[in-house]
Design an enzyme around this catalytic site. Structure first.
Site, PDB file in Angstrom:
ATOM      1  N   GLY A  62     -12.379  43.678 -13.049  1.00 13.39           N
ATOM      2  CA  GLY A  62     -12.433  42.362 -13.453  1.00 13.39           C
ATOM      3  C   GLY A  62     -12.149  41.997 -14.941  1.00 13.39           C
ATOM      4  O   GLY A  62     -11.188  41.595 -15.462  1.00 13.39           O
TER       5      GLY A  62
ATOM      6  N   GLU B 197      -9.445  42.317  -9.286  1.00 18.65           N
ATOM      7  CA  GLU B 197      -9.242  43.185  -7.811  1.00 18.65           C
ATOM      8  C   GLU B 197     -10.563  43.614  -7.517  1.00 18.65           C
ATOM      9  O   GLU B 197     -11.412  43.664  -8.229  1.00 18.65           O
ATOM     10  CB  GLU B 197      -8.338  44.197  -8.164  1.00 18.65           C
ATOM     11  CG  GLU B 197      -6.696  43.657  -8.646  1.00 18.65           C
ATOM     12  CD  GLU B 197      -5.685  44.946  -8.712  1.00 18.65           C
ATOM     13  OE1 GLU B 197      -5.917  45.968  -8.735  1.00 18.65           O
ATOM     14  OE2 GLU B 197      -4.498  44.376  -8.720  1.00 18.65           O
TER      15      GLU B 197
ATOM     16  N   THR C  14     -16.908  38.145 -19.042  1.00 15.73           N
ATOM     17  CA  THR C  14     -18.489  38.030 -19.361  1.00 15.73           C
ATOM     18  C   THR C  14     -18.887  38.148 -20.753  1.00 15.73           C
ATOM     19  O   THR C  14     -18.153  37.978 -21.564  1.00 15.73           O
ATOM     20  CB  THR C  14     -18.976  39.423 -18.556  1.00 15.73           C
ATOM     21  OG1 THR C  14     -18.472  40.422 -19.784  1.00 15.73           O
ATOM     22  CG2 THR C  14     -18.723  39.766 -17.376  1.00 15.73           C
TER      23      THR C  14
ATOM     24  N   GLY D 126     -42.225  22.863 -12.245  1.00 10.70           N
ATOM     25  CA  GLY D 126     -43.438  23.769 -11.451  1.00 10.70           C
ATOM     26  C   GLY D 126     -42.916  24.207 -10.124  1.00 10.70           C
ATOM     27  O   GLY D 126     -41.824  24.543 -10.093  1.00 10.70           O
TER      28      GLY D 126
ATOM     29  N   GLU E 175     -20.266  40.218 -22.444  1.00  9.08           N
ATOM     30  CA  GLU E 175     -19.761  41.351 -23.351  1.00  9.08           C
ATOM     31  C   GLU E 175     -18.478  41.337 -23.662  1.00  9.08           C
ATOM     32  O   GLU E 175     -17.955  41.611 -24.821  1.00  9.08           O
ATOM     33  CB  GLU E 175     -20.189  42.554 -22.390  1.00  9.08           C
ATOM     34  CG  GLU E 175     -21.570  43.015 -22.194  1.00  9.08           C
ATOM     35  CD  GLU E 175     -22.311  42.087 -21.307  1.00  9.08           C
ATOM     36  OE1 GLU E 175     -21.848  41.487 -20.430  1.00  9.08           O
ATOM     37  OE2 GLU E 175     -23.460  41.833 -21.568  1.00  9.08           O
TER      38      GLU E 175
ATOM     39  N   GLU F  15     -14.281  33.829 -16.173  1.00  2.00           N
ATOM     40  CA  GLU F  15     -13.480  33.930 -17.608  1.00  2.00           C
ATOM     41  C   GLU F  15     -13.927  34.884 -18.648  1.00  2.00           C
ATOM     42  O   GLU F  15     -13.775  34.535 -19.817  1.00  2.00           O
ATOM     43  CB  GLU F  15     -13.153  32.606 -18.185  1.00  2.00           C
ATOM     44  CG  GLU F  15     -13.230  31.341 -17.170  1.00  2.00           C
ATOM     45  CD  GLU F  15     -11.766  31.216 -16.476  1.00  2.00           C
ATOM     46  OE1 GLU F  15     -10.964  31.961 -16.934  1.00  2.00           O
ATOM     47  OE2 GLU F  15     -11.466  30.247 -15.694  1.00  2.00           O
TER      48      GLU F  15
ATOM     49  N   GLN G 243     -47.717  19.315 -26.074  1.00  2.00           N
ATOM     50  CA  GLN G 243     -46.811  19.679 -26.673  1.00  2.00           C
ATOM     51  C   GLN G 243     -45.953  20.948 -26.310  1.00  2.00           C
ATOM     52  O   GLN G 243     -44.889  21.002 -26.837  1.00  2.00           O
ATOM     53  CB  GLN G 243     -47.668  20.281 -27.958  1.00  2.00           C
ATOM     54  CG  GLN G 243     -46.483  20.422 -29.282  1.00  2.00           C
ATOM     55  CD  GLN G 243     -47.319  20.682 -30.477  1.00  2.00           C
ATOM     56  OE1 GLN G 243     -48.133  21.437 -30.496  1.00  2.00           O
ATOM     57  NE2 GLN G 243     -47.151  19.695 -31.748  1.00  2.00           N
TER      58      GLN G 243
HETATM   59  C1  LIG Z   1     -17.436  33.097  -8.425  1.00  2.63           C
HETATM   60  C2  LIG Z   1     -16.409  33.574  -8.948  1.00  2.63           C
HETATM   61  C3  LIG Z   1     -15.247  33.269  -9.124  1.00  2.63           C
HETATM   62  C4  LIG Z   1     -14.186  33.985  -9.614  1.00  2.63           C
HETATM   63  N1  LIG Z   1     -12.917  33.477  -9.874  1.00  2.63           N
HETATM   64  C5  LIG Z   1     -11.904  34.049 -10.279  1.00  2.63           C
HETATM   65  C6  LIG Z   1     -10.348  33.499 -10.161  1.00  2.63           C
HETATM   66  O1  LIG Z   1     -10.234  32.459  -9.777  1.00  2.63           O
HETATM   67  N2  LIG Z   1      -9.353  34.504 -10.637  1.00  2.63           N
HETATM   68  C7  LIG Z   1      -9.626  35.837 -10.990  1.00  2.63           C
HETATM   69  O2  LIG Z   1      -8.728  36.488 -11.375  1.00  2.63           O
HETATM   70  N3  LIG Z   1     -11.023  36.191 -10.985  1.00  2.63           N
HETATM   71  C8  LIG Z   1     -12.071  35.621 -10.618  1.00  2.63           C
HETATM   72  N4  LIG Z   1     -13.433  36.240 -10.915  1.00  2.63           N
HETATM   73  C9  LIG Z   1     -13.434  37.203 -11.115  1.00  2.63           C
HETATM   74  C10 LIG Z   1     -14.169  37.321 -12.653  1.00  2.63           C
HETATM   75  O3  LIG Z   1     -13.331  37.073 -13.654  1.00  2.63           O
HETATM   76  C11 LIG Z   1     -14.861  38.760 -12.862  1.00  2.63           C
HETATM   77  O4  LIG Z   1     -15.829  38.880 -11.819  1.00  2.63           O
HETATM   78  C12 LIG Z   1     -15.416  38.892 -14.210  1.00  2.63           C
HETATM   79  O5  LIG Z   1     -13.989  39.122 -15.043  1.00  2.63           O
HETATM   80  C13 LIG Z   1     -16.057  40.302 -14.401  1.00  2.63           C
HETATM   81  O6  LIG Z   1     -15.544  41.267 -13.822  1.00  2.63           O
HETATM   82  P1  LIG Z   1     -16.023  42.230 -12.801  1.00  2.63           P
HETATM   83  O7  LIG Z   1     -16.953  41.543 -11.827  1.00  2.63           O
HETATM   84  O8  LIG Z   1     -15.261  43.175 -12.373  1.00  2.63           O
HETATM   85  O9  LIG Z   1     -17.203  43.040 -13.725  1.00  2.63           O
HETATM   86  P2  LIG Z   1     -16.771  44.429 -14.394  1.00  2.63           P
HETATM   87  O10 LIG Z   1     -15.576  44.391 -15.214  1.00  2.63           O
HETATM   88  O11 LIG Z   1     -16.953  45.654 -13.254  1.00  2.63           O
HETATM   89  O12 LIG Z   1     -18.002  44.348 -15.336  1.00  2.63           O
HETATM   90  C14 LIG Z   1     -19.533  44.913 -14.873  1.00  2.63           C
HETATM   91  C15 LIG Z   1     -20.449  44.796 -16.118  1.00  2.63           C
HETATM   92  O13 LIG Z   1     -20.075  45.705 -17.091  1.00  2.63           O
HETATM   93  C16 LIG Z   1     -19.988  44.869 -18.349  1.00  2.63           C
HETATM   94  N5  LIG Z   1     -18.661  45.555 -19.153  1.00  2.63           N
HETATM   95  C17 LIG Z   1     -17.470  45.813 -18.588  1.00  2.63           C
HETATM   96  N6  LIG Z   1     -16.549  46.325 -19.708  1.00  2.63           N
HETATM   97  C18 LIG Z   1     -17.474  46.518 -20.757  1.00  2.63           C
HETATM   98  C19 LIG Z   1     -17.392  47.154 -22.036  1.00  2.63           C
HETATM   99  N7  LIG Z   1     -15.887  47.369 -22.422  1.00  2.63           N
HETATM  100  N8  LIG Z   1     -18.182  46.907 -22.927  1.00  2.63           N
HETATM  101  C20 LIG Z   1     -19.487  46.432 -22.603  1.00  2.63           C
HETATM  102  N9  LIG Z   1     -19.839  45.892 -21.153  1.00  2.63           N
HETATM  103  C21 LIG Z   1     -18.798  46.024 -20.400  1.00  2.63           C
HETATM  104  C22 LIG Z   1     -19.541  43.350 -17.880  1.00  2.63           C
HETATM  105  O14 LIG Z   1     -19.720  42.743 -19.001  1.00  2.63           O
HETATM  106  C23 LIG Z   1     -20.679  43.316 -16.814  1.00  2.63           C
HETATM  107  O15 LIG Z   1     -21.670  42.994 -17.245  1.00  2.63           O
HETATM  108  C24 LIG Z   1     -14.432  35.193 -10.217  1.00  2.63           C
HETATM  109  C25 LIG Z   1     -15.584  35.532 -10.024  1.00  2.63           C
HETATM  110  C26 LIG Z   1     -16.968  35.126  -9.459  1.00  2.63           C
HETATM  111  C27 LIG Z   1     -18.141  35.474  -9.618  1.00  2.63           C
END
Ligand SMILES: Cc1cc2nc3c(=O)[nH]c(=O)nc-3n(C[C@H](O)[C@H](O)[C@H](O)COP(=O)(O)OP(=O)(O)OC[C@H]3O[C@@H](n4cnc5c(N)ncnc54)[C@H](O)[C@@H]3O)c2cc1C
Length: 401
Positions: free
Chosen positions: A135, A131, A381, A355, A383, A379, A295
């Site tokens: 994520g 949402e 991040t 380059g 983390e 799927e 190298q």
């Molecule tokens: C091109 C694209 C396609 C996608 N397709 C789909 C899809 O088909 N269906 C779907 O449901 N989703 C989809 N997503 C969403 C994707 O799964 C999320 O973007 C992802 O899970 C990360 O969520 P967020 O972007 O809200 O980041 P956030 O959850 O807000 O995280 C932001 C940062 O904080 C870090 N973080 C969060 N929680 C913690 C924690 N507890 N400890 C340490 N670090 C943390 C994260 O690693 C990240 O670096 C897609 C995303 C993209 C970019």
């Protein structure tokens, strides 16, 4: 055949499928990928070709018209396809996850209704957890399904829906507190709804709007969208598995196989980056010899190839573990984490080898450079993978007494 990323112990059928897919990638995908990607154009002809090859039904059981192949076969096909163009692997990935969730968790009626048409690529799947405000933290979702007679009324906004426009069946995760008393743990009060819709943008069904494509830095060609539910009525027989409250587990199961798939994509993109780097390094001359003879460049190639091999081996191991019926969350998390990080590094090295030309849109490596970062996010991040890996390690290595 490439010397790298070989897989021992494949059956004749697996080898035949892979060689057909590789041939298709070399002839039909690589020659057009960069042009289509720069235009952000949907690869309609490639998708028709994938349908003819039966790839939309690769893992769907034969009784439903699919090829009934293993996760390993699927992952190796994805690796080949991503080597050609990562966006194409994105087109089949969400479809594959929804088909897998239906196979594992669907009612008999749901399987009979959707799987045969999914095997043909007539019904195309997408899945939606994320949402605008979340994520990683899936338990915090706010989209809600409320029971109303023999249906559910869904409200909420979803984000980052891969294939949001082109799909016709979306597995949507919502809160559904019907039957779950106040205070129920968030992951026990979620439900997956199977939402059928028209392909396209705008109001694709009463109460359901797909606003348009999100403009992305890479991973173009495949559509990524929002999804807005405003009083969307879904019949009760479209609750995945027929029972509410199981959605979180169903989605996590789907994402777990999806992680092997993302690892496979990382392997494919890294392989292509290596191919481009090793080829360019033998053509470009500086200081009187091909740069491959310096190298420093040879060391880069050595590191890149080692990473390609290591990522491939971990991805294959994670897929085989799942195929053997064992829990593979540790292996899938490790494979996804390593393959996506290595992919980014191998692509960066291939870019450096090019380059200044690597910065030109005429060279394929420019596209790969914009594609690789998506694998660090999708799927789960890096983390989140490390959280999964760390938790599982502490389960396995718990101190006794
Ligand atoms: C091109 C694209 C396609 C996608 N397709 C789909 C899809 O088909 N269906 C779907 O449901 N989703 C989809 N997503 C969403 C994707 O799964 C999320 O973007 C992802 O899970 C990360 O969520 P967020 O972007 O809200 O980041 P956030 O959850 O807000 O995280 C932001 C940062 O904080 C870090 N973080 C969060 N929680 C913690 C924690 N507890 N400890 C340490 N670090 C943390 C994260 O690693 C990240 O670096 C897609 C995303 C993209 C970019």
């Amino acid at each position: 055949m490439s010397r790298l990323a070989q897989t021992a112990g494949l059956t004749d059928v697996q080898q035949e499928i892979l060689s057909t897919v590789r041939d298709f990638v070399d002839k039909e995908i690589i020659p057009v990928a960069t042009r289509l990607e720069h235009r952000d154009e949907y690869p309609t002809e490639i998708v028709e070709g994938l349908k003819e090859l039966g790839l939309f039904g690769l893992m769907i059981p034969e009784e439903y018209g699919g090829l009934g192949e293993s996760l390993l076969t699927y992952a190796l096909c994805v690796e080949e396809i991503a080597r050609g163009w990562m966006s194409v692997s994105g087109i089949i990935n969400t479809h594959f996850i929804v088909a897998y969730m239906l196979k594992q968790h669907g009612t008999q009626e749901q399987k009979d209704t959707f799987l045969p048409r999914m095997a043909l690529g007539e019904v195309r799947g997408a899945f939606s957890m994320s949402e605008p405000a979340l994520g990683s933290d899936v338990s915090a979702i706010t989209s809600k399904g409320v029971k109303d007679g023999d249906a559910y009324v869904l409200n909420g906004q979803k984000m980052w829906l891969t294939n949001g426009g082109t799909s016709t069946l979306v597995a949507v995760l919502c809160k559904s507190d019907e039957g779950h008393p106040e205070g129920t743990a968030p992951h026990k009060s979620m439900t997956t709804f199977l939402v059928e819709k028209e392909a396209g943008f705008g109001e694709v069904r009463p109460g359901l709007t797909i606003p348009g494509k999100i403009d992305k830095m890479g991973y173009k060609g495949v559509d990524t969208t929002e999804l807005i539910m405003d009083g969307l009525r879904i019949p009760a027989n479209r609750v995945l598995g027929g029972t509410t409250g199981r959605g979180f587990y169903q989605m996590m199961d789907g994402v777990e196989v999806g992680r092997v798939n993302v690892a496979a994509r990382g392997c494919g993109v890294a392989q292509r980056a290596f191919e481009l780097g090793v080829s360019y390094a033998q053509q470009r001359h500086t200081f009187g010899k091909p740069i491959a003879q310096h190298q420093a460049i040879q060391f880069k190639l050595a590191e890149m190839a080692t990473k390609v091999e290591a990522a491939h081996a971990m991805m294959v191991n994670a897929a085989r573990k799942k195929d053997s019926g064992e829990r593979n969350d540790l292996e899938a998390g490790m494979a996804k984490y390593l393959a996506s990080e290595y992919c980014k590094e191998v692509v960066e090295d291939a870019f450096r080898i090019h380059g200044g030309y690597g910065f030109s849109k005429e060279y394929e490596i420019e596209r790969l450079y914009r594609e690789a970062p998506m694998l660090l996010i999708g799927e789960g991040t890096a983390e989140i993978q490390k959280m999964i890996i760390g938790r599982r390690l502490l389960e396995e290595y718990r101190l006794q007494g």
